[in-house]
Scaffold this motif. Sequence first.
Motif, PDB file in Angstrom:
ATOM      1  N   SER A  11     -66.550  21.665  79.252  1.00 21.01           N
ATOM      2  CA  SER A  11     -67.072  23.038  79.725  1.00 21.01           C
ATOM      3  C   SER A  11     -67.810  22.850  81.099  1.00 21.01           C
ATOM      4  CB  SER A  11     -67.961  23.452  78.642  1.00 21.01           C
ATOM      5  OG  SER A  11     -67.347  23.948  77.565  1.00 21.01           O
ATOM      6  N   THR A  30     -56.914  31.195  76.652  1.00 17.17           N
ATOM      7  CA  THR A  30     -58.069  32.041  77.119  1.00 17.17           C
ATOM      8  C   THR A  30     -57.403  33.283  77.014  1.00 17.17           C
ATOM      9  OG1 THR A  30     -58.339  30.318  78.606  1.00 17.17           O
ATOM     10  CG2 THR A  30     -59.351  32.763  79.253  1.00 17.17           C
ATOM     11  N   ASN A  75     -71.859  28.199  75.189  1.00 17.94           N
ATOM     12  CA  ASN A  75     -71.953  29.473  75.930  1.00 17.94           C
ATOM     13  C   ASN A  75     -72.740  29.046  77.318  1.00 17.94           C
ATOM     14  OD1 ASN A  75     -74.634  29.666  74.536  1.00 17.94           O
ATOM     15  ND2 ASN A  75     -74.360  31.812  75.470  1.00 17.94           N
ATOM     16  N   VAL A  90     -69.489  33.711  86.551  1.00 19.58           N
ATOM     17  CA  VAL A  90     -68.858  33.754  85.200  1.00 19.58           C
ATOM     18  C   VAL A  90     -69.627  33.500  84.121  1.00 19.58           C
ATOM     19  CG1 VAL A  90     -67.049  33.057  83.789  1.00 19.58           C
ATOM     20  CG2 VAL A  90     -66.590  33.109  86.427  1.00 19.58           C
ATOM     21  N   SER A  92     -69.446  32.503  80.059  1.00 19.86           N
ATOM     22  CA  SER A  92     -68.554  32.055  79.191  1.00 19.86           C
ATOM     23  C   SER A  92     -68.813  31.534  78.067  1.00 19.86           C
ATOM     24  CB  SER A  92     -67.573  31.092  80.007  1.00 19.86           C
ATOM     25  OG  SER A  92     -68.365  29.854  80.196  1.00 19.86           O
ATOM     26  N   CYS A  93     -67.878  31.385  77.155  1.00 15.75           N
ATOM     27  CA  CYS A  93     -68.173  30.770  75.607  1.00 15.75           C
ATOM     28  C   CYS A  93     -66.876  29.951  75.491  1.00 15.75           C
ATOM     29  CB  CYS A  93     -68.234  31.813  74.571  1.00 15.75           C
ATOM     30  SG  CYS A  93     -68.557  31.095  73.155  1.00 15.75           S
ATOM     31  N   ASP A  94     -67.167  28.726  75.321  1.00 17.33           N
ATOM     32  CA  ASP A  94     -65.907  27.947  74.950  1.00 17.33           C
ATOM     33  C   ASP A  94     -66.067  27.415  73.273  1.00 17.33           C
ATOM     34  OD1 ASP A  94     -64.653  27.746  77.400  1.00 17.33           O
ATOM     35  OD2 ASP A  94     -66.059  26.313  78.014  1.00 17.33           O
ATOM     36  N   SER A 109     -61.449  29.788  74.979  1.00 15.70           N
ATOM     37  CA  SER A 109     -62.262  29.865  76.242  1.00 15.70           C
ATOM     38  C   SER A 109     -62.361  31.578  76.397  1.00 15.70           C
ATOM     39  CB  SER A 109     -61.914  29.425  77.632  1.00 15.70           C
ATOM     40  OG  SER A 109     -61.974  28.009  77.348  1.00 15.70           O
ATOM     41  N   TYR A 110     -63.599  32.201  76.192  1.00 20.86           N
ATOM     42  CA  TYR A 110     -63.544  33.511  76.611  1.00 20.86           C
ATOM     43  C   TYR A 110     -64.674  33.452  77.972  1.00 20.86           C
ATOM     44  CZ  TYR A 110     -62.707  33.972  71.697  1.00 20.86           C
ATOM     45  OH  TYR A 110     -62.080  34.015  70.380  1.00 20.86           O
ATOM     46  N   CYS A 111     -64.040  34.311  78.969  1.00 25.34           N
ATOM     47  CA  CYS A 111     -64.857  34.214  80.263  1.00 25.34           C
ATOM     48  C   CYS A 111     -64.706  35.695  80.773  1.00 25.34           C
ATOM     49  CB  CYS A 111     -63.671  33.374  81.351  1.00 25.34           C
ATOM     50  SG  CYS A 111     -63.395  31.902  80.779  1.00 25.34           S
ATOM     51  N   THR A 113     -65.845  37.757  84.252  1.00 23.77           N
ATOM     52  CA  THR A 113     -66.246  37.655  85.523  1.00 23.77           C
ATOM     53  C   THR A 113     -67.171  38.507  85.873  1.00 23.77           C
ATOM     54  OG1 THR A 113     -64.317  36.165  86.154  1.00 23.77           O
ATOM     55  CG2 THR A 113     -65.606  37.452  87.838  1.00 23.77           C
TER      56      THR A 113
END
Length: 118
Positions: A11, A30, A75, A90, A92-94, A109-111, A113
């Motif tokens: 991450s 993603t 996150n 950004v 994010s949550c991985d 992965s939730y990203c 921006t």
Amino acid sequence: MTKSEIAQAFSNGDFDKCFEYLTDNTIWNTPGEQLLTGKQEIETFCKSISNYFDSVTTNFQQLNVIENTNCVAINGTAEFIRDGKSISFVSSCDVYVFHKNHSIKSITSYCITERPTV
């Protein structure tokens, strides 16, 4: 490395530390952007991301690390700076799912921006 250490390194963009934990069956999804399958495809993409990271200053902040038997979720935020100016931010949550041998089964992965304020 522990599962949590592997996930935190990945991450944070320290991909080289994690390559040995990828397999030919690892999936990196993603949602809405891309789906990568297998060690080679994921490593190639990670190397292109590393090249981008080398062109900017990065400020990674891991906010939470949540772990259970075979899963680690992280996150956080990432700010990318070039020439002293923020060019991207950004959130994010991985989510990492591991096999028992610590190899990575999948990464989701939730990203998001954030749009610059005018």
